[in-house]
Scaffold this motif. Structure first.
Motif, PDB file in Angstrom:
ATOM      1  N   ALA A   1       5.934   1.574  14.490  1.00 54.09           N
ATOM      2  CA  ALA A   1       5.357   2.526  13.520  1.00 54.09           C
ATOM      3  C   ALA A   1       4.146   3.207  14.146  1.00 54.09           C
ATOM      4  N   ASP A   2       4.398   3.954  15.220  1.00 57.04           N
ATOM      5  CA  ASP A   2       3.378   4.760  15.893  1.00 57.04           C
ATOM      6  C   ASP A   2       3.582   6.194  15.434  1.00 57.04           C
ATOM      7  N   LEU A   3       2.665   6.682  14.615  1.00 58.45           N
ATOM      8  CA  LEU A   3       2.911   7.924  13.886  1.00 58.45           C
ATOM      9  C   LEU A   3       1.705   8.849  13.952  1.00 58.45           C
ATOM     10  N   VAL A   4       1.968  10.108  14.163  1.00 56.11           N
ATOM     11  CA  VAL A   4       0.923  11.135  14.149  1.00 56.11           C
ATOM     12  C   VAL A   4       1.130  12.003  12.918  1.00 56.11           C
ATOM     13  N   ILE A   5       0.083  12.165  12.153  1.00 55.35           N
ATOM     14  CA  ILE A   5       0.158  13.021  10.961  1.00 55.35           C
ATOM     15  C   ILE A   5      -0.558  14.334  11.270  1.00 55.35           C
ATOM     16  N   VAL A   6       0.143  15.440  11.064  1.00 59.53           N
ATOM     17  CA  VAL A   6      -0.478  16.760  11.252  1.00 59.53           C
ATOM     18  C   VAL A   6      -0.151  17.630  10.039  1.00 59.53           C
ATOM     19  N   ASP A   7      -1.053  18.567   9.792  1.00 60.49           N
ATOM     20  CA  ASP A   7      -0.835  19.437   8.636  1.00 60.49           C
ATOM     21  C   ASP A   7      -0.027  20.680   8.983  1.00 60.49           C
ATOM     22  N   ASP A   8      -0.083  21.046  10.257  1.00 58.38           N
ATOM     23  CA  ASP A   8       0.552  22.300  10.677  1.00 58.38           C
ATOM     24  C   ASP A   8       1.302  22.022  11.968  1.00 58.38           C
ATOM     25  N   LEU A   9       2.594  22.222  11.930  1.00 58.36           N
ATOM     26  CA  LEU A   9       3.384  21.920  13.121  1.00 58.36           C
ATOM     27  C   LEU A   9       3.165  22.968  14.209  1.00 58.36           C
ATOM     28  N   GLN A  10       2.749  24.151  13.816  1.00 57.99           N
ATOM     29  CA  GLN A  10       2.507  25.210  14.806  1.00 57.99           C
ATOM     30  C   GLN A  10       1.191  24.999  15.552  1.00 57.99           C
ATOM     31  N   ASP A  11       0.298  24.262  14.939  1.00 58.99           N
ATOM     32  CA  ASP A  11      -0.995  23.987  15.587  1.00 58.99           C
ATOM     33  C   ASP A  11      -1.191  22.475  15.523  1.00 58.99           C
ATOM     34  N   PHE A  12      -0.583  21.799  16.486  1.00 55.58           N
ATOM     35  CA  PHE A  12      -0.400  20.357  16.415  1.00 55.58           C
ATOM     36  C   PHE A  12      -1.717  19.624  16.674  1.00 55.58           C
ATOM     37  N   ARG A  13      -2.499  19.409  15.603  1.00 53.32           N
ATOM     38  CA  ARG A  13      -3.771  18.699  15.735  1.00 53.32           C
ATOM     39  C   ARG A  13      -3.725  17.442  14.892  1.00 53.32           C
TER      40      ARG A  13
ATOM     41  N   GLN B   1       0.874  -1.175   0.000  1.00 50.57           N
ATOM     42  CA  GLN B   1       0.000   0.000   0.000  1.00 50.57           C
ATOM     43  C   GLN B   1       0.910   1.222   0.000  1.00 50.57           C
ATOM     44  N   GLU B   2       0.531   2.223  -0.768  1.00 47.99           N
ATOM     45  CA  GLU B   2       1.337   3.442  -0.797  1.00 47.99           C
ATOM     46  C   GLU B   2       0.403   4.630  -0.664  1.00 47.99           C
ATOM     47  N   ILE B   3       0.754   5.557   0.197  1.00 49.80           N
ATOM     48  CA  ILE B   3      -0.096   6.717   0.450  1.00 49.80           C
ATOM     49  C   ILE B   3       0.758   7.970   0.310  1.00 49.80           C
ATOM     50  N   ASP B   4       0.244   8.931  -0.412  1.00 44.02           N
ATOM     51  CA  ASP B   4       0.963  10.189  -0.582  1.00 44.02           C
ATOM     52  C   ASP B   4       0.519  11.165   0.503  1.00 44.02           C
ATOM     53  N   LEU B   5       1.461  11.614   1.301  1.00 42.39           N
ATOM     54  CA  LEU B   5       1.131  12.537   2.395  1.00 42.39           C
ATOM     55  C   LEU B   5       1.127  13.995   1.946  1.00 42.39           C
ATOM     56  N   HIS B   6       1.558  14.244   0.726  1.00 49.25           N
ATOM     57  CA  HIS B   6       1.546  15.602   0.184  1.00 49.25           C
ATOM     58  C   HIS B   6       2.189  16.610   1.138  1.00 49.25           C
ATOM     59  N   GLY B   7       3.282  16.208   1.743  1.00 51.24           N
ATOM     60  CA  GLY B   7       4.024  17.167   2.570  1.00 51.24           C
ATOM     61  C   GLY B   7       3.528  17.333   3.990  1.00 51.24           C
ATOM     62  N   ALA B   8       2.577  16.513   4.422  1.00 52.51           N
ATOM     63  CA  ALA B   8       2.132  16.603   5.819  1.00 52.51           C
ATOM     64  C   ALA B   8       3.263  16.184   6.749  1.00 52.51           C
ATOM     65  N   TYR B   9       3.200  16.670   7.974  1.00 48.61           N
ATOM     66  CA  TYR B   9       4.223  16.343   8.965  1.00 48.61           C
ATOM     67  C   TYR B   9       3.927  14.979   9.600  1.00 48.61           C
ATOM     68  N   VAL B  10       4.984  14.242   9.874  1.00 50.19           N
ATOM     69  CA  VAL B  10       4.853  12.950  10.544  1.00 50.19           C
ATOM     70  C   VAL B  10       5.691  13.005  11.825  1.00 50.19           C
ATOM     71  N   ALA B  11       5.011  12.876  12.947  1.00 47.63           N
ATOM     72  CA  ALA B  11       5.697  12.901  14.244  1.00 47.63           C
ATOM     73  C   ALA B  11       5.563  11.537  14.907  1.00 47.63           C
ATOM     74  N   PRO B  12       6.471  11.234  15.838  1.00 47.20           N
ATOM     75  CA  PRO B  12       6.312   9.977  16.590  1.00 47.20           C
ATOM     76  C   PRO B  12       5.049  10.059  17.459  1.00 47.20           C
TER      77      PRO B  12
END
Lengths: 571, 571
Positions: free
Chosen positions: A322-334, A56-67
């Motif tokens: 592989a415990d990962l949080v995807i957020v769009d904005d690092l300044q507003d970590f949602r 499976q391949e997913i494009d994150l389009h530049g979203a942030y990936v945090a632990p």
């Protein structure tokens, strides 16, 4: 996991289970953002870099990936929910590991309580590590449900039930080298041993640290936290429902010391978990305060992973979970998406239909925990004097004042007097039907009529009742007893609102949203009956905690905490 | 240590053994300097702060106090000294803990060799932790003295002989999941597992890290080190006698990543240890380069303590070992005094008359390690062709060139030809008297006459001889054999200079100053006999190391390292 298979994926010889393309990886080792792909296999990170193929391949389009975030210290029982429903709230907020201290249920049900929590936590995507409750019971001036010795705790460590030693609240015992306390510390040599030492400074702090304690989450000022950090304690900044230390302590953080600082929630009620969040809330607030986002995230990931020796998480690196949080904005970590072990559990900020078992865990051995000698329960207090000691509750504080006030007498009895904000309080042994009951008076709760009762009462969790009249108190007490534990507010013989907590008298068996609604109803009715407090049930739960100054009530009577002895109601 | 007594001192209830007053404490937790006193009891730090009384009190008059330094990775054997004499050099330079990989003696004597090192290290003030040598033997293309399996290593871990797994040099085995290698990694799960992966990048690096390796000391460029650090490896910056990486890698260090970086010396000969120093030298150079002194000191203290899980050291804090370095100037870090476990061992920069036992350790089971079938030793090489493969040694490099050159023939034999810098080289099995011997030719050593020989030859440490004529070679070989191992330079039948290394053929039994003098004599004579190299003995010791490209010689013959196979001398 088959390591050989993981290596094959890492080398690029076999396809990954999942490739997340075009992410911006928060690298907590280098303190940088890496724009690259992430290959995942067997629930672990196989590799970072381009050129990986995936089933499976997913494009994150530049979203942030945090632990995945880590809560360094939490009492699950304070959510009033069992581990599975507690987990739903944390997972939805990006928390993937919680270090839990089952101190409350251990006081009710001892080792059986801890094992219930472990069983209930086992199949969850939230990775819950249990610490061994270090101080059960808290003192000899209460009746509780169990006693845990160093040998009991060592057995829990030996069989893998616990990871380390939870907050050692008996700091006088540590500092003065009480052999029973040192035996507990020795049993956990080489393991994380968490602290609890409010306002401790100077030589006493030296002794506390020398004994082997390695962390602290009770700091309230920068000066206190800076001294403790300098002495070698990891600082867990806490933002609990009943203790707000985050904004006071954020100025502590510097580039030089941040590696020794973590976040924890300690105690959070359902509405805070659902509305504000958990560690994600602390990360957002920290970034809003001005902390570098990667520093804030390190405090929520790598730092606690290092303190707890969890080298399989806390960072996005080959071989780690592989415990990962995807957020769009690092300044507003949602958290928009969350992966646990490579499985997508949260999408568009919401929990996906639960992919994990929420089937009921057998709680029979921690239910029916209410064992009261109802025959002996009577609230009348013969007036043996004109002046009495009264607990002065203070909004949003666990400490109380010890007040000396005139008795309001009626028919030879000392009685509640709502006009003076003077309510009667009872603490009833709920474990041994011993008939043990402490009676006293309290100001600051503010009920003008009726009564409230509950079996959440730190640390012994006996049955506490506070009321404006004895009939209401009796109704409230019996209502809670009939539920097998819980919270209630009543008026006379009318039951106004309840929250049943059948699991050890501490936790509901219902989903967290339902618990929150019931709790809100309790609060609304307490307010309607006159209490000006934000949360009189939370306040009540600390009025029987005889390790925090100044005057408290247990089933053994009024405790002058400063003198650490039982005192008479009348003076 | 009696913890109860330590707590009494920490509280201020009992006098300390020693109080150091008016120090400027380097606090590696807070990243600050604290001007205060230090109380020490039972070899540990009892507390920081004023008001402590001591049986002994010393005024530091504002001198700086830093934690004892830690060498994150060193082969003691490379000092040519036994652990006690190695320790004298490190202690004098402020190093109080060394993480040692007894890889060399393990190749000679297996578990017995490791146990000798452990015994020899036990009573020393230098705290030496042994790591388990992971790759013994290095390959199948050599004869060595022992084979260590995963089960052997697991036994050493179980009985407390070793602390973790030493540099896993067999990186192809790791990456490709060789079961024997993965078994060694699995045996050390949860323990520090050090790496060795020169120039590894990208997917292969992902696999190496995913397998569980956690550190790396082979980086030579910032780009390489930055990638490895970002993948989660602790970076040990190395400054060895034969590998100078410090200045190349210092630009790697940032405020964000320094916590993941340590210092190590790997291999240092006596003159470097005595003249430059050890980790203290790296700290000085790092500060001179521009690093913040506290950051540099963290890399030498707290960081390695954290990676190796040594929470009893690496910082000046209550309960930790009282291993302390006193310096007058933080910018020019030169240890004036050193305390180990609260005992003063260095004053005015010099070792005090040894307060620790330098009585001989029983080395009988690692002596007499030379077992050569002298009858079969003959250096004549019949010329079976006109062209041959020749090792091209390069100054200060472990890699060699594989050269194709014309044979110089004499009486039907291929012979050395000093005019062409063409020397003959032999590697003789010294373990099993098997008669196994590899013969070949080498350029780049430069001797114009005579021969040199030695039993230090990584990793198998067979007897290596390089010479301009067969008579000299025979003299050199027999000289080393008669010493029970060592180094020698000869001319014809005249023995010019020797250094006897009776302990496993690797280490002298004499003090480090004496070893240094003997070694200097070897070098001076090699130079007098024509070698232009800074250290032809060091160069020789790597010419038989068949895991480093391109052409090497073992007792089994010439090894084409790129093809990883034995090749014929003639083409």
């Amino acid at each position: 996991m088959n390591l050989s298979d993981l290596l094959s994926v890492a080398r690029g010889d076999s396809p990954a289970d999942l490739v997340l393309r075009n992410g911006r990886i928060v690298n907590v080792f280098s303190g940088t953002i890496e724009a690259t792909d992430l290959a995942i296999a067997s629930g672990r990170i196989a590799g970072l870099g381009t050129g990986y193929r995936g089933k499976q391949e997913i494009d994150l389009h530049g979203a942030y990936v945090a632990p995945g975030l880590i809560d360094a210290h939490v009492h699950i029982e304070s959510s009033l929910c069992t581990p599975p429903y507690f987990a739903t709230a944390l997972i939805a907020h990006g928390v993937t590991t919680a270090i839990a201290d089952p101190h409350e249920i251990a006081n009710v049900a001892g080792v059986a309580g801890i094992r219930y929590m472990t069983d209930a936590a086992r199949a969850l995507p939230l990775r819950i590590l249990m610490m061994a409750p270090s101080c059960v019971p808290a003192t000899h001036m209460e009746t509780n449900g169990a006693t845990l010795t160093a040998a009991d705790l060592a057995a829990l460590l030996a069989d893998g039930t616990v990871h380390g030693l939870a907050e050692v609240m008996n700091f006088p015992g540590v500092i003065h080298g009480d052999p029973a306390v040192l035996a507990k510390l020795a049993a956990f040599a080489g393991r994380p041993r968490d602290g609890h030492a409010p306002a401790m400074r100077d030589k006493r702090l030296n002794a506390y640290v020398a004994a082997g304690i390695g962390s602290e989450h009770e700091c309230t000022t920068v000066a206190e936290a800076a001294e403790k950090l300098a002495r070698g304690l990891y600082i867990f900044i806490r933002e609990a429902t009943n203790a707000h230390n985050l904004h006071a302590l954020l100025p502590l953080v510097t580039a030089h010391n941040s590696r020794r600082i973590c976040f924890c929630t300690d105690d959070r009620i359902p509405s805070d978990l659902l509305d504000q969040g958990s560690i994600d809330y602390m990360v957002r607030e920290a970034i809003g305060f001005g902390l570098d986002p990667i520093t804030a995230l390190r405090m929520a990931t790598l730092n606690p992973a290092e303190w707890f020796g969890l080298h399989d998480r806390g960072a996005i690196a080959p071989g780690r979970l592989a415990d990962l949080v995807i957020v769009d904005d690092l300044q507003d970590f949602r958290p928009r998406q969350l992966y646990v072990g490579g499985q997508l559990l949260v999408d568009r900020g919401a929990l996906l239909p639960a992919t994990w078992a929420l089937s009921p865990i057998d709680a029979s051995h921690v239910s029916r925990s209410i064992n009261v000698d109802w025959e002996s329960v009577a609230f009348a207090i013969p007036a043996r004097g004109q002046r009495m000691r009264v607990i002065g509750a203070l909004e949003n504080q666990l400490v109380t004042e010890a007040r000396l006030l005139d008795v309001t007498a009626h028919n030879g009895n000392a009685v509640a007097d709502p006009a003076r904000d003077l309510l009667k309080m009872a603490v009833i042994d709920r474990y041994r039907a011993s008939g043990a009951m402490g009676l006293g008076f309290i100001q600051g709760i503010g009920l003008q009529r009726g009564a409230m009762a509950g079996t959440v009462a730190h640390d012994h969790h006996n049955l506490v009742v506070i009321g404006a009249d004895d009939v209401s108190m009796m109704t409230a007490a019996h209502t809670v007893g009939a539920m097998g534990g819980g919270l209630a507010i009543v008026e006379g013989e009318h039951v106004v609102a309840t929250l049943s907590l059948p699991v050890a008298g501490l936790m509901s068996d219902r989903p967290i949203h339902a618990v929150r609604q019931a709790y809100d109803m309790l609060l609304a009715n307490a307010r309607a009956q006159g209490s000006p407090l934000h949360d009189p049930f939370m306040a009540m739960s600390f009025m029987a905690l005889e390790v925090i100054p100044s005057l408290k009530l247990t089933d053994k009577g009024l405790v002058d905490v400063d003198k650490f002895e039982i005192v008479d109601l009348f003076v």
